[in-house]
Design a protein around this motif. Structure first.
Motif, PDB file in Angstrom:
ATOM      1  N   ALA A   1     -12.573  25.015   8.114  1.00 37.10           N
ATOM      2  CA  ALA A   1     -12.884  26.213   8.899  1.00 37.10           C
ATOM      3  C   ALA A   1     -12.210  26.224  10.256  1.00 37.10           C
ATOM      4  CB  ALA A   1     -14.391  26.339   9.081  1.00 37.10           C
ATOM      5  N   LEU A   2     -11.516  25.121  10.621  1.00 34.92           N
ATOM      6  CA  LEU A   2     -10.856  25.041  11.919  1.00 34.92           C
ATOM      7  C   LEU A   2     -11.840  25.195  13.068  1.00 34.92           C
ATOM      8  CD1 LEU A   2      -7.446  26.915  11.807  1.00 34.92           C
ATOM      9  CD2 LEU A   2      -7.859  24.510  12.251  1.00 34.92           C
ATOM     10  N   ILE A   3     -13.037  24.662  12.891  1.00 34.33           N
ATOM     11  CA  ILE A   3     -14.035  24.732  13.959  1.00 34.33           C
ATOM     12  C   ILE A   3     -14.133  23.356  14.585  1.00 34.33           C
ATOM     13  CG2 ILE A   3     -16.468  25.089  14.497  1.00 34.33           C
ATOM     14  CD1 ILE A   3     -16.584  27.088  12.220  1.00 34.33           C
ATOM     15  N   VAL A   4     -14.024  23.310  15.907  1.00 31.77           N
ATOM     16  CA  VAL A   4     -14.119  22.047  16.625  1.00 31.77           C
ATOM     17  C   VAL A   4     -15.471  21.990  17.302  1.00 31.77           C
ATOM     18  CG1 VAL A   4     -13.098  20.570  18.365  1.00 31.77           C
ATOM     19  CG2 VAL A   4     -11.651  22.070  16.996  1.00 31.77           C
ATOM     20  N   PRO A   5     -16.443  21.266  16.754  1.00 32.42           N
ATOM     21  CA  PRO A   5     -17.778  21.281  17.347  1.00 32.42           C
ATOM     22  C   PRO A   5     -17.843  20.467  18.626  1.00 32.42           C
ATOM     23  CG  PRO A   5     -17.729  19.858  15.403  1.00 32.42           C
ATOM     24  CD  PRO A   5     -16.370  20.468  15.540  1.00 32.42           C
ATOM     25  N   PHE A   6     -18.643  20.927  19.567  1.00 28.85           N
ATOM     26  CA  PHE A   6     -18.845  20.222  20.821  1.00 28.85           C
ATOM     27  C   PHE A   6     -20.310  19.889  21.025  1.00 28.85           C
ATOM     28  CE2 PHE A   6     -14.873  20.259  23.165  1.00 28.85           C
ATOM     29  CZ  PHE A   6     -14.119  21.071  22.345  1.00 28.85           C
ATOM     30  N   THR A   7     -21.100  19.936  19.963  1.00 29.03           N
ATOM     31  CA  THR A   7     -22.521  19.658  20.112  1.00 29.03           C
ATOM     32  C   THR A   7     -22.785  18.182  20.263  1.00 29.03           C
ATOM     33  OG1 THR A   7     -22.689  19.671  17.702  1.00 29.03           O
ATOM     34  CG2 THR A   7     -23.225  21.704  18.858  1.00 29.03           C
ATOM     35  N   ALA A   8     -21.927  17.327  19.723  1.00 31.01           N
ATOM     36  CA  ALA A   8     -22.101  15.898  19.884  1.00 31.01           C
ATOM     37  C   ALA A   8     -21.288  15.448  21.073  1.00 31.01           C
ATOM     38  CB  ALA A   8     -21.632  15.170  18.619  1.00 31.01           C
ATOM     39  N   ALA A   9     -21.923  14.711  21.979  1.00 31.38           N
ATOM     40  CA  ALA A   9     -21.244  14.302  23.205  1.00 31.38           C
ATOM     41  C   ALA A   9     -20.208  13.238  22.909  1.00 31.38           C
ATOM     42  CB  ALA A   9     -22.255  13.776  24.218  1.00 31.38           C
ATOM     43  N   ALA A  10     -19.111  13.286  23.633  1.00 29.13           N
ATOM     44  CA  ALA A  10     -18.119  12.226  23.563  1.00 29.13           C
ATOM     45  C   ALA A  10     -18.693  10.978  24.198  1.00 29.13           C
ATOM     46  CB  ALA A  10     -16.849  12.660  24.307  1.00 29.13           C
ATOM     47  N   PRO A  11     -18.164   9.794  23.845  1.00 25.00           N
ATOM     48  CA  PRO A  11     -18.672   8.563  24.437  1.00 25.00           C
ATOM     49  C   PRO A  11     -18.661   8.623  25.960  1.00 25.00           C
ATOM     50  CG  PRO A  11     -17.147   8.097  22.642  1.00 25.00           C
ATOM     51  CD  PRO A  11     -17.089   9.572  22.892  1.00 25.00           C
TER      52      PRO A  11
ATOM     53  N   THR B   1      -5.076  20.648  15.242  1.00 23.03           N
ATOM     54  CA  THR B   1      -6.068  20.896  16.294  1.00 23.03           C
ATOM     55  C   THR B   1      -6.702  19.587  16.758  1.00 23.03           C
ATOM     56  OG1 THR B   1      -6.574  23.109  15.475  1.00 23.03           O
ATOM     57  CG2 THR B   1      -8.240  22.051  16.841  1.00 23.03           C
ATOM     58  N   ARG B   2      -7.080  18.731  15.785  1.00 25.17           N
ATOM     59  CA  ARG B   2      -7.671  17.445  16.165  1.00 25.17           C
ATOM     60  C   ARG B   2      -6.689  16.622  16.979  1.00 25.17           C
ATOM     61  NH1 ARG B   2      -9.477  17.225  10.767  1.00 25.17           N
ATOM     62  NH2 ARG B   2      -7.983  15.556  10.289  1.00 25.17           N
ATOM     63  N   SER B   3      -5.455  16.590  16.527  1.00 22.74           N
ATOM     64  CA  SER B   3      -4.433  15.802  17.206  1.00 22.74           C
ATOM     65  C   SER B   3      -4.194  16.321  18.625  1.00 22.74           C
ATOM     66  CB  SER B   3      -3.135  15.841  16.404  1.00 22.74           C
ATOM     67  OG  SER B   3      -2.129  15.087  17.041  1.00 22.74           O
ATOM     68  N   ALA B   4      -4.057  17.634  18.765  1.00 23.69           N
ATOM     69  CA  ALA B   4      -3.783  18.226  20.076  1.00 23.69           C
ATOM     70  C   ALA B   4      -4.944  18.016  21.033  1.00 23.69           C
ATOM     71  CB  ALA B   4      -3.491  19.719  19.927  1.00 23.69           C
ATOM     72  N   LEU B   5      -6.174  18.173  20.548  1.00 23.46           N
ATOM     73  CA  LEU B   5      -7.330  17.990  21.419  1.00 23.46           C
ATOM     74  C   LEU B   5      -7.521  16.519  21.795  1.00 23.46           C
ATOM     75  CD1 LEU B   5      -9.972  20.495  20.020  1.00 23.46           C
ATOM     76  CD2 LEU B   5      -8.795  20.581  22.222  1.00 23.46           C
ATOM     77  N   ALA B   6      -7.187  15.602  20.870  1.00 25.95           N
ATOM     78  CA  ALA B   6      -7.267  14.181  21.208  1.00 25.95           C
ATOM     79  C   ALA B   6      -6.300  13.842  22.342  1.00 25.95           C
ATOM     80  CB  ALA B   6      -6.962  13.334  19.981  1.00 25.95           C
ATOM     81  N   LEU B   7      -5.069  14.328  22.237  1.00 25.87           N
ATOM     82  CA  LEU B   7      -4.083  14.077  23.286  1.00 25.87           C
ATOM     83  C   LEU B   7      -4.490  14.768  24.578  1.00 25.87           C
ATOM     84  CD1 LEU B   7      -1.378  12.837  24.094  1.00 25.87           C
ATOM     85  CD2 LEU B   7      -0.259  14.935  23.291  1.00 25.87           C
ATOM     86  N   ALA B   8      -4.971  16.004  24.481  1.00 34.80           N
ATOM     87  CA  ALA B   8      -5.396  16.733  25.681  1.00 34.80           C
ATOM     88  C   ALA B   8      -6.541  16.009  26.374  1.00 34.80           C
ATOM     89  CB  ALA B   8      -5.817  18.153  25.300  1.00 34.80           C
TER      90      ALA B   8
ATOM     91  N   ALA C   1      -5.766  23.090   6.236  1.00 32.14           N
ATOM     92  CA  ALA C   1      -5.784  21.635   6.415  1.00 32.14           C
ATOM     93  C   ALA C   1      -4.822  21.214   7.523  1.00 32.14           C
ATOM     94  CB  ALA C   1      -5.422  20.941   5.101  1.00 32.14           C
ATOM     95  N   LEU C   2      -3.614  21.794   7.536  1.00 31.30           N
ATOM     96  CA  LEU C   2      -2.649  21.473   8.584  1.00 31.30           C
ATOM     97  C   LEU C   2      -3.159  21.947   9.939  1.00 31.30           C
ATOM     98  CD1 LEU C   2       0.079  20.468   9.592  1.00 31.30           C
ATOM     99  CD2 LEU C   2       1.046  22.685   8.972  1.00 31.30           C
ATOM    100  N   ASP C   3      -3.759  23.135   9.975  1.00 32.16           N
ATOM    101  CA  ASP C   3      -4.294  23.653  11.240  1.00 32.16           C
ATOM    102  C   ASP C   3      -5.370  22.725  11.794  1.00 32.16           C
ATOM    103  OD1 ASP C   3      -2.621  25.795  11.161  1.00 32.16           O
ATOM    104  OD2 ASP C   3      -4.141  27.271  10.623  1.00 32.16           O
ATOM    105  N   ALA C   4      -6.262  22.256  10.918  1.00 31.48           N
ATOM    106  CA  ALA C   4      -7.340  21.371  11.366  1.00 31.48           C
ATOM    107  C   ALA C   4      -6.778  20.057  11.895  1.00 31.48           C
ATOM    108  CB  ALA C   4      -8.317  21.122  10.222  1.00 31.48           C
ATOM    109  N   LEU C   5      -5.794  19.503  11.190  1.00 24.42           N
ATOM    110  CA  LEU C   5      -5.177  18.248  11.620  1.00 24.42           C
ATOM    111  C   LEU C   5      -4.470  18.427  12.959  1.00 24.42           C
ATOM    112  CD1 LEU C   5      -4.451  15.312  10.949  1.00 24.42           C
ATOM    113  CD2 LEU C   5      -2.429  16.183   9.744  1.00 24.42           C
TER     114      LEU C   5
END
Length: 415
Positions: free
Chosen positions: A22-32, A97-104, A91-95
């Motif tokens: 779904a290309l949804i990036v949840p933010f409900t769980a806090a990052a470490p 997005t995860r990669s870009a947000l991790a780097l960001a 699938a490519l969009d989700a990957l």
């Protein structure tokens, strides 16, 4: 290591939980180490559909992370190339997005999550993290990913100098620079132009006005067992002839006796007691104390044990910062837009007096084992608290516990 399902162990939980379908990036769980985040971002907010041009920009940005002291392999460029060969789709969009947000995330906030265990108390706003998906989406739509990632990095000239030095460094020198570039990524993106700067490993305090260093003072900082925490804490007043209200942590560990050293024991409710050392030549705070606004009882002060300033390694205090020639520092700050005659009058008396500075100065207490001096020269220092190994391990996605260091924030003693 990566599993066959491409779940990266180095990606923070708030990113890895993204829904690939779904290309949804949840933010409900806090990052470490971070507070809970706002409502989940929608697919349109997170990235939208990644074109081949945008994907190419992302892969180039990932490869460029090496120049920032990071490892491109941690952001999945190879996986992105393989996925792109299979064609565009959810699938490519989700990957991507995860990669870009991790780097960001790693550019904007730093990669190492357990900085609190190294007494790092310089907080960043949760709103900054919440804005990343929308900022990424706009960059993807505008095909301006290069500008997006560059804007997330520190613009401070000291970070840029470390980055320049990294290009020619190798081995341990490179590791040291990577560690300190990471610490700069933890810092606020907006630094005051007038401030006091205490870099713990350098054992120095610097007065900076309009971005230019005016003066420097030798300091004594916390010992390894009672490290000085890193914080931004403003000072707007000082106390001449202060009393020392001894913290409980020092009462428990020091051999204090009533009358000895001038200490006064006062009974308190519940059968306890407090200890106060009145002003005088034996007072541990000396003649002057700068009040700092923080909840750790950390401040800048004089000392009656001035011989410690003759030592080259000065991690000796219970946590506070002792300043050599603090009367000169007080006169310098009192004269910045004001009249320092009140200071002279207060020092000539024996009673306690609180004086307000003409302006409030942010005090940056930081920990850089590689820092930049005037003229852009990179200077290196020792690592009195042994933090560098922890940061380096964190950059590699590992932990490096050190049982000789406090494992959690300690009760900092004020001296």
């Amino acid at each position: 290591m990566r599993s066959n399902s491409r779940r990266w162990y180095l990606v923070p939980g708030w990113i890895a939980a993204a829904s690939a379908a779904a290309l949804i990036v949840p933010f409900t769980a806090a990052a470490p180490g971070m507070a809970a985040e706002p409502e989940p971002a929608t697919a349109e907010q997170a990235a939208g559909r990644w074109s081949s041009a945008a994907l190419g920009q992302l892969i180039n940005a990932i490869e460029a992370s090496r120049a920032e002291g990071l490892n491109p392999a941690d952001y999945g460029a190879a996986e992105l190339r393989r996925a792109a060969a299979d064609g565009q789709g959810p699938a490519l969009d989700a990957l991507a997005t995860r990669s870009a947000l991790a780097l960001a995330n790693d550019y904007y906030f730093g990669r190492v999550a357990d900085r609190g265990n190294m007494q790092w108390m310089i907080d960043r706003s949760a709103d900054e993290r919440a804005q990343l998906p929308a900022r990424l989406a706009a960059a993807v739509d505008a095909r301006k990913l290069d500008e997006f990632f560059t804007a997330l990095l520190p613009s401070d000239e000291r970070y840029q100098a470390l980055k320049a030095a990294l290009a020619d460094a190798s081995g341990a020198d490179r590791d040291r620079l990577r560690v300190n570039m990471e610490r700069w990524r933890w810092m606020p993106r907006s630094i005051a132009t007038d401030y006091l700067y205490v870099n713990v490993p350098s054992y120095q305090l610097k007065v900076v006005q309009d971005g230019v260093q005016l003066s420097s003072y030798d300091v004594v900082v916390g010992a390894r067992s009672t490290p000085t925490p890193q914080m931004v804490s403003p000072t707007g007043s000082l106390v001449v002839n202060p009393s020392w209200y001894v913290p409980r942590s020092i009462i428990k560990t020091s051999n204090l006796r009533p009358g000895r050293g001038g200490y006064i024991y006062k009974a308190s409710a519940g059968g306890g007691y407090s200890v106060v050392q009145p002003p005088g030549p034996r007072n541990a705070l000396g003649k002057i104390k700068f009040n700092l606004a923080n909840n750790q009882a950390i401040y800048l002060h004089d000392t009656n044990a001035k011989s410690a300033f003759a030592r080259s390694e000065r991690a000796l205090s219970h946590g506070c910062v002792r300043v050599k020639d603090i009367d000169r520092l007080a006169a310098e700050l009192m004269s910045q837009g004001g009249d320092d005659s009140a200071l002279d009058q207060a020092l000539a008396r024996s009673r306690t007096a609180t004086l307000h500075l003409p302006q409030t100065w942010p005090v940056y207490i930081v920990y850089f084992t590689a820092d930049v001096e005037e003229g852009g020269t990179v200077a290196t220092y020792g690592d009195p608290y042994g933090y560098d190994a922890r940061v380096l391990a964190g950059l590699g996605g590992k932990s490096a516990p050190d049982k000789s260091l406090p494992g959690k924030p300690i009760e900092v003693a004020s001296n």
